[in-house]
Design a protein around this motif. Sequence first.
Motif, short mmCIF file in Angstrom:
data_model
loop_
_atom_site.label_atom_id
_atom_site.label_comp_id
_atom_site.label_asym_id
_atom_site.label_seq_id
_atom_site.Cartn_x
_atom_site.Cartn_y
_atom_site.Cartn_z
N ALA A 1 15.53 12.31 10.79
CA ALA A 1 16.33 11.37 12.09
C ALA A 1 16.87 10.22 11.39
N TRP A 2 16.42 9.35 10.36
CA TRP A 2 17.22 8.15 10.11
C TRP A 2 18.49 8.65 9.40
N PRO B 1 6.84 1.75 16.82
CA PRO B 1 6.72 2.11 15.08
C PRO B 1 6.00 3.39 15.16
N TYR C 1 17.55 -0.55 2.45
CA TYR C 1 19.03 -0.17 2.81
C TYR C 1 19.83 -1.38 3.14
N ARG C 2 19.04 -2.39 3.58
CA ARG C 2 20.02 -3.91 3.74
C ARG C 2 20.36 -4.39 2.59
N VAL D 1 14.12 0.81 5.56
CA VAL D 1 15.28 -0.04 6.36
C VAL D 1 15.66 -1.47 5.48
N ARG D 2 14.57 -1.79 4.96
CA ARG D 2 14.63 -3.02 4.26
C ARG D 2 15.28 -2.86 3.12
N MET E 1 16.54 3.05 16.23
CA MET E 1 17.12 2.88 14.84
C MET E 1 18.61 1.90 14.86
N GLY F 1 0.45 4.60 1.31
CA GLY F 1 -0.72 3.91 1.83
C GLY F 1 -0.38 2.90 2.78
N MET G 1 22.80 -2.23 11.40
CA MET G 1 23.18 -1.82 10.03
C MET G 1 23.25 -0.11 10.27
N ILE H 1 9.20 3.68 6.91
CA ILE H 1 10.52 3.52 7.51
C ILE H 1 10.90 2.11 7.23
N THR H 2 9.90 1.23 7.71
CA THR H 2 10.19 0.02 7.58
C THR H 2 10.60 -0.49 6.15
N ASP I 1 10.97 11.48 10.38
CA ASP I 1 11.49 10.18 10.54
C ASP I 1 12.70 9.98 9.56
N CYS J 1 0.81 1.78 10.05
CA CYS J 1 1.85 1.00 11.19
C CYS J 1 2.42 -0.27 10.44
N PRO J 2 3.39 -0.75 10.50
CA PRO J 2 4.63 -0.03 11.38
C PRO J 2 5.09 1.09 10.24
N PRO K 1 12.50 -4.51 10.47
CA PRO K 1 11.20 -3.77 10.92
C PRO K 1 10.12 -4.39 10.96
#
Lengths: 121, 394, 78
Positions: free
Chosen positions: C49-50, B194, C25-26, C22-23, B216, C11, B232, C18-19, C46, C14-15, B153
């Motif tokens: 939903a994720w 985003p 989670y990888r 996700v990172r 997602m 703090g 993922m 959640i970014t 968010d 955008c983005p 992302p």
Amino acid sequence: MSERDPLAQLLTELENPEFQEALSKLLELVKNLEKSGLLDMLVAITEPEVINRIFDMVITTGTMKLGDSIEGLLNKLGDVAEALQEDVKPASLSELIASLKDPEVAKGLGRLIALLKALGK
Amino acid sequence: MTEKVVVLGAGTGGLVAANLLVSHGYDVTLVEKKDYHLFQPGMLWIAFQGHDPSKYMRRVDTLVKPGVNLLKDTVESIDLNERTVKLESGKTLDYDKLIIALGVSYDYDSVPGHRQLWETYGDYFSGPEHAQRLWKHVSSLREGKLVLAAADPLYKCPPAPHKAAFLSSYTLKKMGRKDKVEVILALPFIHAYPSETMAKIVEPKLEEAGVTVMTMFTVESIDVENKKIYSMEGEELEYDVAAVIPINKGPQIEITPDSVKDEDGFIKVNKYTLEVEGFDDVYAIGDCNNTPTSKTGVTAHLGAEVVVDRILGYDAKFTGRTNCPIVANGTATFVISSYEHPVIPVKFSKFKRMLEDLFIAAYWSSLRDPEKWRSVFKAYFEATDPTKLGESGW
Amino acid sequence: MSEKIVVDARGTACPGPITKLVRAYRQAKNGDIIEVLATDPGFKPDVQAWVKRTGNELVELTEENGVIKAVIKVTAKK
């Protein structure tokens, strides 16, 4: 991205009849601008300092919002012009009150009130 | 004695900083490994509308002011304690002030199959030649699925894939293949964009253009033989042509001390002064730093102005302001936010498209003569400050 | 061995936070715990939903002094 000598490139361009024609028109334009005195004015206006002042005046939150609504405004103006062409008979007060039931008239009146509010700020 | 400033990288940030500083009389050395500067958004038009790359490239030496000492060389390592920069040629530079503007590097190896996909189809991030390769595949796609996805992302220019979706869908429409080719935009975010505020504006526009949006979906691996992308989040997508945005990392150079880099190699800075953590004579601007804002040309340009002002002795602060353009057919919008203000709703309009066209037209001049454009840009950014535009947006 | 990964996304605008999730989670594996701290109010819906989409487990979602804390147990990695 040509690596050629810019002078040589210009010389080949000069042999191009299309370019010659455009160039002669450009010269004509410059002559006209000079004759009318506009060239002097253009030279003065394009001074960086003057340009900056112009931009400073023109670029504001208001003009940015206005620019965005110009499309809608022009369409509205078209509708207004069309309405002005229409043949209408004089309206009485009772007809005016009755017309408020028309959703378009009511919405227009609402807009007018919002406009008056903005003008009074 | 004149202060010696070394600027690393001749992208947007580096060029603006070098050209501003030299006009203030500093002794400026600019190091760049490439001969050409690329207007990066141009890659979208190369890849999805077949534009000629030369339109978006200029020789670096034509973009620097006289007086800037331009070195064609590659940065190998920086020692912030010794105040030295080592170059590939063997040369060592010393400095009074250092500006690091080296951008991001791309990782095609962390996602299995990604390098093979990239070598086959190209993309719209890594260079004009790769964008041309993608155009070859997009323009010859008669039927099937064009998948635009991302491996992570965090990538520069958040609306790039959206622009890619818009541009490719118009191209396919023009070619009369709209019903035969499906454009699929698959992104890691919760919403179509985003920021949810902008997602509400962008999503209907994507729908109108006939783009299929999948949220997602973060690419985990790619099976190039069977033309499948796995996410993922546990889903899979078939494709006929695909472009996957690579994982973005910090510049691949050695910096002493190593602690100024974060886990992805981005350089840790104070988000307001852009000073590198622990060093008041070193700045990192643009994509290569870790500021919590979008990585774009606009932020690099604004960052360069802040750093130049600070070197001149002013207490200038970077606001994190973004102005990311999203262009659709004949219209455009901007994603506008700052550190202090979340994204405001900004709708698509023809007027904004005209503004974007003007920004692009001013691009080369704004790099070479940034001082001439400062007051114009300042007026624009003030006029469109998120607090001034208000919650109702623009 | 299971690990606890703490992601501080306070703090971040955008983005968005959640970014960072996700990172993280990888890199994670099943059994790991990911703890995200965020200040962006949009993060709450968010992250819900994720979790729903990815099939991982939301152990805790709290807000204190404007800081949202989400604790996720990784269970859906292949």
